[in-house]
Scaffold this motif. Sequence first.
Motif, short mmCIF file in Angstrom:
data_model
loop_
_atom_site.label_atom_id
_atom_site.label_comp_id
_atom_site.label_asym_id
_atom_site.label_seq_id
_atom_site.Cartn_x
_atom_site.Cartn_y
_atom_site.Cartn_z
N ARG A 65 0.83 -1.20 0.00
CA ARG A 65 0.00 0.00 0.00
C ARG A 65 0.86 1.25 0.00
NH1 ARG A 65 -4.09 2.63 4.47
NH2 ARG A 65 -2.23 3.81 5.07
N VAL A 83 -4.87 6.72 -1.22
CA VAL A 83 -4.32 5.40 -0.92
C VAL A 83 -4.29 4.58 -2.21
CG1 VAL A 83 -4.66 3.25 0.37
CG2 VAL A 83 -5.14 5.46 1.45
N PRO A 85 -3.42 0.89 -3.47
CA PRO A 85 -3.03 -0.50 -3.20
C PRO A 85 -2.18 -1.06 -4.34
CG PRO A 85 -5.41 -0.17 -2.92
CD PRO A 85 -4.87 1.04 -3.62
N GLU A 86 -1.37 -2.03 -4.01
CA GLU A 86 -0.53 -2.68 -5.02
C GLU A 86 -1.39 -3.24 -6.14
OE1 GLU A 86 2.59 -6.47 -5.30
OE2 GLU A 86 2.17 -5.50 -3.37
N GLY A 92 0.26 1.56 -8.47
CA GLY A 92 0.13 0.21 -7.93
C GLY A 92 0.75 -0.83 -8.83
#
Length: 398
Positions: A65, A83, A85-86, A92
Amino acid sequence: MPASERSAVERAREREHLLDSLLAERDGLETVLDRVLALDGTARMVREAAGLDAAFVADIDRPGRAVVRWQCGNRTDLLQDLVVPEGRGIGGRAIALGVPVRVDDYLTSSTITHHFDVPVLHEKLGAMLAVPVLDTGRDGTARPVAVAYGALRHAAVIGDDAVDAVERVAAQAARALRLAERAEAGRITAVLAERQRMQASLHDSVGAMLFSIGAQVRDLRAALPDNPELAGQFGRLEADVSAATTALREALLALSETTPERALPVELAEHCRSFSARTGVPARFVQLGPVEPLDPERTAVLVAAVREGLLNVEKHAAARTVVVSLGAESGTVQVAVADDGTPPDRDGPAGPTGVGMRMLAEKAARTGGRAVLLRDEDGGSTLRVTVPLPPRPEGEPS
């Protein structure tokens, strides 16, 4: 317990708890500040180095993250604290692959997910590039620790020169983060060493005072056995002393708590402090990055190495300064004790010839390690002791 003594005990407890909380607060605050300072300006550097319209940097605050923290050239605040996320979006994807990712037009690209189209649309961003900031671990594996983004406000092809420029900025940011982590390791070691000193001081002062008060109350109770009124007062005093002793014991336990990986640096730093107090010669401890917890045998060898090295300096070197370092590299952990004094006599670079040094070399050899005492070219000598990391339990990830 007389009111003045009880008040002194309570003040000592309050000060101990206050200092403990302040140390914890400072520890956390400095961690944030150091990481902020390490990445501060990276977005501006990306924008200028690659000639882009906007740039921003996301900090990987936990595995898988990232969070956008720094921006340059932005028109809105919609990307701030976003944010990522991968695997999602261009950043990401760069985290997941560990390589730069670029698109000619973010909103129409078929190679990325479109979880963040709304803020990108409001920023009016077109071509975009994401470069992972990579940190290489002791095992040689590179892992992303941040993501540097650059973007144009129209569809276009971001060329290789721009990618190279952003990669150079990312490499600089990675070096800054490594330095920040090393500085943080040194600060944590210093804080824990201070906690140990506080623990010893409280034990020797407040602990001894409580023991003395308790003993005096028991003696008075024994000397005046037939006075019911005093017996009740003595009982209350004993209860107060017992409660204060319990609170002190809990405080001392809290001060002594440390993680295994911090125990070795704290002990080495304490040996340096003791050496300086005995001799008046400055001895500085430097931790060169994180060190995994070691088994008792390897830990004992490294502690003995520092103790022996400092003892030799104290006896023979007439040094003005001493530096003790601890670090890990290529599957080993090494301590070094370096001084600028007169090197001790010995039979060449291979070998310690004193009894203590020979015993140290034998201990290191039993772990598969090595002890070497070298004369430095610019004067002084350096004791280096290296031990291999213990084998990992079968099935444990490296």
